[in-house]
Scaffold this motif. Structure first.
Motif, short mmCIF file in Angstrom:
data_model
loop_
_atom_site.label_atom_id
_atom_site.label_comp_id
_atom_site.label_asym_id
_atom_site.label_seq_id
_atom_site.Cartn_x
_atom_site.Cartn_y
_atom_site.Cartn_z
N ALA A 239 -3.65 -4.53 13.14
CA ALA A 239 -3.47 -3.54 12.09
C ALA A 239 -2.02 -3.06 12.02
O ALA A 239 -1.52 -2.76 10.93
N VAL A 240 -1.35 -2.97 13.16
CA VAL A 240 0.07 -2.61 13.14
C VAL A 240 0.86 -3.65 12.37
O VAL A 240 1.75 -3.32 11.57
N GLY A 241 0.53 -4.93 12.58
CA GLY A 241 1.19 -5.99 11.82
C GLY A 241 0.99 -5.83 10.33
O GLY A 241 1.92 -5.99 9.53
N LYS A 242 -0.24 -5.50 9.92
CA LYS A 242 -0.53 -5.30 8.50
C LYS A 242 0.24 -4.09 7.95
O LYS A 242 0.75 -4.13 6.82
N ALA A 243 0.33 -3.04 8.75
CA ALA A 243 1.04 -1.86 8.31
C ALA A 243 2.54 -2.14 8.12
O ALA A 243 3.15 -1.66 7.17
N LEU A 244 3.10 -2.92 9.03
CA LEU A 244 4.51 -3.28 8.92
C LEU A 244 4.76 -4.11 7.67
O LEU A 244 5.79 -3.96 6.99
N GLU A 245 3.84 -4.99 7.34
CA GLU A 245 3.98 -5.78 6.11
C GLU A 245 3.87 -4.89 4.89
O GLU A 245 4.57 -5.09 3.88
N ALA A 246 2.99 -3.87 4.94
CA ALA A 246 2.84 -2.95 3.82
C ALA A 246 4.12 -2.16 3.59
O ALA A 246 4.50 -1.92 2.43
#
Length: 249
Positions: A239-246
């Protein structure tokens, strides 16, 4: 009713009137769910390469800020996976988080400046629980240096006592939970992109306090993990990876 009797009646009415409603808390069953952290870590160790491959690191500098009583070591798997994915991930360098101090934001500022001397660009802050409050407040203090903020199970919204950690926070830090030793406007959104990671089965923080409301953050992403799992479970790290992409988009 005689004046004296009225005053006595008012005296007892004031003292027997119900006080502020007690803050809602996560169910105890969910709090106990945080005991699964050893199994979460084992799963993350087994899936580390896959988790890194699933992220699209772009070389951005990331500063990881641990939660209450957590240390850099507790954020180790998250840091290493972000680094393997292509991010420039850094520990905060202050050891174990024993709660806020009057100079906490100044110390984070020095850490950010040291990173920026090498990278030349803004630093994205990823804060777990209490660490996310530091990240949000620092981003208000030095927004020109911050590329974005990701919070993981951070109680930045609602009642600061709507969690199972506030008494421990006061015991460890020595400060009231609603009066930290530096300027703090918890619910005010920092002037940078912000993503709040939250979980229905957090167990420590009431989910709506970590999710926040519209205007308090730019985006909220639900994660299927416990509070301890945000920095330990594969679901939390992904989820941290997804947040960084967002934040990048």
């Amino acid at each position: 009713m005689p004046p004296y009797a009225q005053s006595v009646s008012t005296f007892w009415k004031d003292r027997l009137a119900p006080g502020p409603r007690a803050a809602a808390l996560p169910p105890v069953q969910q709090l106990l769910g945080n005991l699964s952290v050893p199994f979460d870590l084992a799963r993350t160790k087994a899936q580390a390469a896959m988790l890194a491959d699933g992220m699209r690191g772009d070389g951005r500098s990331i500063l990881l800020i641990p939660g209450l009583l957590a240390s850099e070591q507790r954020m180790g798997w998250l840091r290493d996976i972000l680094a393997a994915a292509g991010y420039d991930a850094h520990d905060w360098g202050m050891g174990r988080n024993f709660g806020p101090k009057p100079d906490s934001l100044d110390r984070i500022d020095r850490c950010v400046d040291a990173i920026r001397e090498k990278s030349g660009g803004p630093v994205t802050l990823v804060g777990w629980s209490l660490g996310g409050l530091y990240a949000r407040e620092y981003a208000k203090f030095a927004c020109a240096k911050v590329g974005g903020v990701v919070t993981m199970g951070t109680p930045f919204s609602g009642d600061p006592r709507a969690n199972h950690a506030w008494r421990l926070y006061q015991l460890v830090s020595g400060f009231p939970v609603d009066r930290p030793p530096f300027p703090c406007t918890r619910e005010e959104k920092p002037p940078v992109p912000t993503v709040a990671l939250w979980s229905r089965r957090d167990g420590v923080i009431l989910p709506e306090c970590a999710r926040g409301r519209a205007g308090e953050r730019d985006r909220a992403i639900e994660v299927d993990c416990t509070h301890m799992g945000f920095a330990a479970a594969p679901e939390g790290i992904a989820a941290v990876g997804k947040a960084l992409e967002a934040i990048r988009s």
